[in-house]
Design a protein around this motif. Structure first.
Motif, mmCIF file in Angstrom:
data_model
loop_
_atom_site.group_PDB
_atom_site.id
_atom_site.type_symbol
_atom_site.label_atom_id
_atom_site.label_comp_id
_atom_site.label_asym_id
_atom_site.label_seq_id
_atom_site.Cartn_x
_atom_site.Cartn_y
_atom_site.Cartn_z
ATOM 1 N N GLY A 1 -4.533 -1.450 -1.613
ATOM 2 C CA GLY A 1 -5.148 -2.254 -2.670
ATOM 3 C C GLY A 1 -5.997 -1.378 -3.573
ATOM 4 O O GLY A 1 -6.497 -0.342 -3.153
ATOM 5 N N VAL A 2 -6.167 -1.801 -4.843
ATOM 6 C CA VAL A 2 -6.899 -0.965 -5.810
ATOM 7 C C VAL A 2 -8.379 -1.340 -5.895
ATOM 8 O O VAL A 2 -9.244 -0.486 -6.006
ATOM 9 N N THR A 3 -8.678 -2.644 -5.853
ATOM 10 C CA THR A 3 -10.092 -3.025 -5.956
ATOM 11 C C THR A 3 -10.325 -4.345 -5.229
ATOM 12 O O THR A 3 -9.396 -4.885 -4.624
ATOM 13 N N VAL A 4 -11.553 -4.846 -5.302
ATOM 14 C CA VAL A 4 -11.801 -6.149 -4.698
ATOM 15 C C VAL A 4 -11.723 -7.224 -5.780
ATOM 16 O O VAL A 4 -11.985 -6.961 -6.957
ATOM 17 N N GLY A 5 -11.357 -8.408 -5.363
ATOM 18 C CA GLY A 5 -11.216 -9.477 -6.341
ATOM 19 C C GLY A 5 -11.203 -10.822 -5.658
ATOM 20 O O GLY A 5 -11.283 -10.906 -4.426
ATOM 21 N N GLU A 6 -11.140 -11.856 -6.456
ATOM 22 C CA GLU A 6 -11.127 -13.196 -5.878
ATOM 23 C C GLU A 6 -10.284 -14.147 -6.707
ATOM 24 O O GLU A 6 -9.826 -13.793 -7.798
ATOM 25 N N ARG A 7 -10.115 -15.350 -6.184
ATOM 26 C CA ARG A 7 -9.325 -16.423 -6.798
ATOM 27 C C ARG A 7 -7.889 -15.973 -7.111
ATOM 28 O O ARG A 7 -7.352 -16.259 -8.191
ATOM 29 N N ALA A 8 -7.291 -15.236 -6.150
ATOM 30 C CA ALA A 8 -5.926 -14.769 -6.363
ATOM 31 C C ALA A 8 -5.011 -15.953 -6.629
ATOM 32 O O ALA A 8 -5.195 -17.033 -6.060
ATOM 33 N N PHE A 9 -4.038 -15.765 -7.478
ATOM 34 C CA PHE A 9 -3.013 -16.740 -7.865
ATOM 35 C C PHE A 9 -3.552 -17.872 -8.733
ATOM 36 O O PHE A 9 -2.842 -18.810 -9.038
#
Lengths: 323, 389
Positions: free
Chosen positions: B350-358
């Motif tokens: 993975g490249v970074t952190v994130g949220e609310r995928a899709f």
């Protein structure tokens, strides 16, 4: 100039004509030009970051077309300046430039102070509320200035609908342009109707011109520029570039009323100073635009507002009603 | 970089150096992310990526017959000794072209549909040649950059499968890039099949009968039966019924209804058994109700992958640890499984952190991207140096 078609064909570009950034940068360097990008802002935190990232990456780091990016802010109370600074733009508060002058607030003030603050031989102004920002918004405007020394002022316009089935379509500016500015220009400055979107907020101008013209602080700045540059240098100083689609928030009609009122004040002031109300015979041809896939053409419509006198002046009427 | 120890001490410095390329990477991310690319319609994105490859001087870049964008960074070793390392990012997203793809940037994050899955992975792929050149990082082996199409949903990894079937390269290892989450380390694929069950009320149905027929009711019966299926705890198995649609209006009898589902298991045998059971359920419900019930399985994966102790996984763990990343091991059902099928040792990072995928407001954090990139480049250096075989 009654037939503006030759001018339109010679001076109307599409941004794709300047896609070769390498060549554009080479010519800019050969001519020893410097270019500054000015983004006037007021509460634009949602879109400013993206504009700066795209312009910095594409037009400074990958292709050194512009020499500085400056945000000139009217006093935003959101995070506009913080976001802009974070992504590497020079940021200024309009009130801090030439601080000894009386303070005025408006977009025109920011544009005017940019001339003092920025260093470039060419200044490109791009509104900060564009959500579909792309490098074309800058290279499309500076292209004609870099390649043609006689061009001094390049205005952006937006057209090319996404789905179009061929044939001729109506073309032109927004509501204020078509209802107010185009009819006024048709009457008093027919040459200026050659500009497809006289009110667009995106333009690139040579410093030698900017330093010679006055700047209304509010809504009238674009209109006054066109009239003043036209008066000083003629229509040949202008060019215009199709920048394709521009996505931004639409203004409600009530706001357009305010805008029109500002523009009208500026217009009347200029028209009086240039004595156009009395000295010219008013034209009766309205000049609108139509476009085919590739070509823009003016559509000339004769509209003569004939009048009848008060009925009381008609003899038959007086006889009938014994007056 | 002769050994893994000197590589490990170099990585924190690399992370700092990469911050110079922030605007470049983010500009690519925004421009890529704003081009819609629903599965089967990725052409414009691929063209953009190819332009980037061309501009970075990757003279052999091209679009293959399946529509994949392929760039080649030629290695410096002798031609006979050069092998290939594949870096892959899928180009398609789950969002239709009608979705507003505007990306919004704040000081520390970017929000927009598909920004994490997988515009960021693609942006990293597109920016990689430029960064490597600027940092004067050269590889011995060829680096093959693949922007793969037709990956998600009914695409069923068609792009990467085509590439692996037809490419002339001798691929020694592969790394798949996903926008999120930083720290993920996928090295195995689980068994999976994905399909749709469609119920239809037959054409000649007697519509004068009052309210006792509905494709939705039939589908509910199917769903209940699937829900009652007994699944083993070990090997771990699950059924996800993630999508449902049907009917046309509140007050009309639903003529059709569709369920989208997915079965996942660590065991291929369990996956096959589940497929058989679901087929039986479909036939049973169909014969009992008289409705037309059909099962369409359009995507399958077989479990497999390299072992945890494989040197490639070991290399990636080393690289991650030197960047203070805690590796989170999780199996994958994405492009990794196409590589596993071809016996190519492969990882997904993975490249970074994130949220609310899709979701349309999918968000990624900007700051951790540099760690993610350092991790990718570090792993590539390790693979290229022969430390992972």
């Amino acid at each position: 100039m009654s037939n503006l078609q030759p001018w339109i064909e010679k001076n109307t570009y599409h941004h794709s004509e300047f896609w070769d950034l390498r060549k554009l940068v080479e010519t800019k360097e050969e001519k020893n030009l410097t270019i500054s990008l000015c983004l006037p802002t007021l509460n634009e935190e949602k879109t400013i970051g993206k504009e700066i990232i795209i312009f910095r990456s594409e037009l400074m780091e990958r292709y050194p077309l512009i020499d500085e990016i400056a945000v000139i802010d009217s006093g935003s109370d959101d995070n506009t300046l913080e976001v802009a600074k974070n992504f590497g733009a020079d940021t200024y508060l309009a009130s801090e430039i030439l601080p000894d002058l009386e303070e005025k607030k408006g977009k025109g003030e920011n544009l005017w102070k940019a001339i003092y603050q920025l260093k470039g031989d060419i200044i490109v102004y791009v509104d900060a509320d564009i959500s579909n920002i792309h490098p074309r918004f800058v290279y499309g405007l500076v292209g004609p200035l870099i390649y043609r020394d006689e061009v001094k002022y390049v205005k952006g316009f937006y057209d090319r609908p996404l789905a179009f089935s061929g044939g001729v379509r109506a073309s032109g500016g927004g509501r204020v342009t078509e209802i107010l500015v185009r009819p006024l220009f048709s009457l008093f400055f027919p040459d200026l109707t050659a500009m497809i979107q006289p009110l667009s907020g995106e333009y690139a101008v040579r410093r030698e011109v900017l330093e010679q013209i006055a700047f209304p602080i509010g809504y009238g700045v674009e209109t006054s520029h066109l009239i003043d540059v036209y008066h000083k240098y003629g229509l040949e100083a202008f060019a215009q570039t199709d920048l394709d689609k521009r996505v931004h928030e639409n203004k409600p009609t009530i706001d357009l009323g305010k805008m029109s009122f500002g523009i009208l004040q500026t217009f009347i002031k200029r028209a009086k100073a240039l004595d156009v109300f009395d000295s010219t015979e008013h034209k009766t041809i309205l000049r609108q635009f139509q476009a085919t896939q590739e070509k823009y053409e003016q559509n000339l419509i004769e509209i003569i507002e004939e009048e009848r006198p008060p009925m009381i002046e008609i003899e038959e009427y007086r006889k009938k009603f014994k007056k | 970089m002769k050994d893994i120890t000197s590589l490990k001490s170099y990585l924190p410095e690399l992370e700092t150096q990469l911050k110079k390329y922030r605007e470049l990477l983010l500009a690519n991310l925004v421009m890529i992310g704003e081009i819609p690319a629903p599965t089967f319609n990725e052409e414009r994105r691929i063209e953009f990526i190819l332009n980037r490859f061309d501009e970075a001087g990757l003279t052999d870049s091209s679009i293959d017959d399946s529509g994949n964008g392929v760039g080649i960074l030629t290695g410096k070793a002798d031609k006979d000794e050069r092998r290939a390392i594949l870096v892959n990012a899928h180009a398609d997203t789950i969002f239709s072209a009608k979705t507003d793809h505007t990306m919004e940037i704040s000081s520390d994050s970017i929000t927009g549909p598909g920004v994490a899955d997988n515009s960021l992975g693609l942006a990293a792929l597109a920016t990689l040649p430029y960064i490597l050149e600027e940092l004067e990082i050269e590889f011995n082996n060829n680096l093959i950059l693949l922007a793969g199409v037709k990956s998600l949903g009914r695409g069923n990894l068609e792009g990467i499968k085509f590439f692996l079937e037809n490419s002339p390269f001798d691929i020694q290892s592969a790394i798949c890039l996903e926008g999120i989450q930083l720290g993920r380390l996928s090295y195995s694929s689980i068994g999976m099949f994905r399909g749709e069950i469609t119920c239809q009320v037959p054409e000649g149905y007697d519509w004068s009968r009052f309210g006792d027929a509905s494709a939705i009711l039939t589908l509910v019966e199917v769903i209940n039966k699937i829900n009652d299926m007994r699944l083993p705890r070990r090997p771990r198995t699950s059924i996800r019924m993630g999508q449902i649609s049907g009917g046309t209006a509140i007050n009309t009898i639903a003529r059709d209804a569709t369920l989208g589902f997915e079965v996942r298991s660590e065991s291929q045998k369990v996956v096959e058994q589940a497929a058989e059971t679901i087929q039986d359920i479909v036939m049973e419900v169909s014969s009992r109700t008289g409705d037309q019930v059909e099962l369409d399985i359009f995507s399958k994966r077989t479990p497999g992958g390299i072992p945890y102790a494989h040197p490639l996984t070991g290399c990636a763990r080393n690289v991650m640890e030197s960047l203070d990343l805690e590796p989170r091991l999780s199996p994958s059902i994405s492009e990794l499984s196409a590589l596993i099928d071809k016996n190519i040792p492969a990882l997904t990072l993975g490249v970074t952190v994130g949220e609310r995928a899709f979701k349309t407001n999918e968000t990624i954090q900007i700051e951790p991207i540099f760690k993610g990139l350092a991790q990718i480049i570090g792993t590539l250096i390790a693979v290229d140096g022969g430390h992972c075989e």
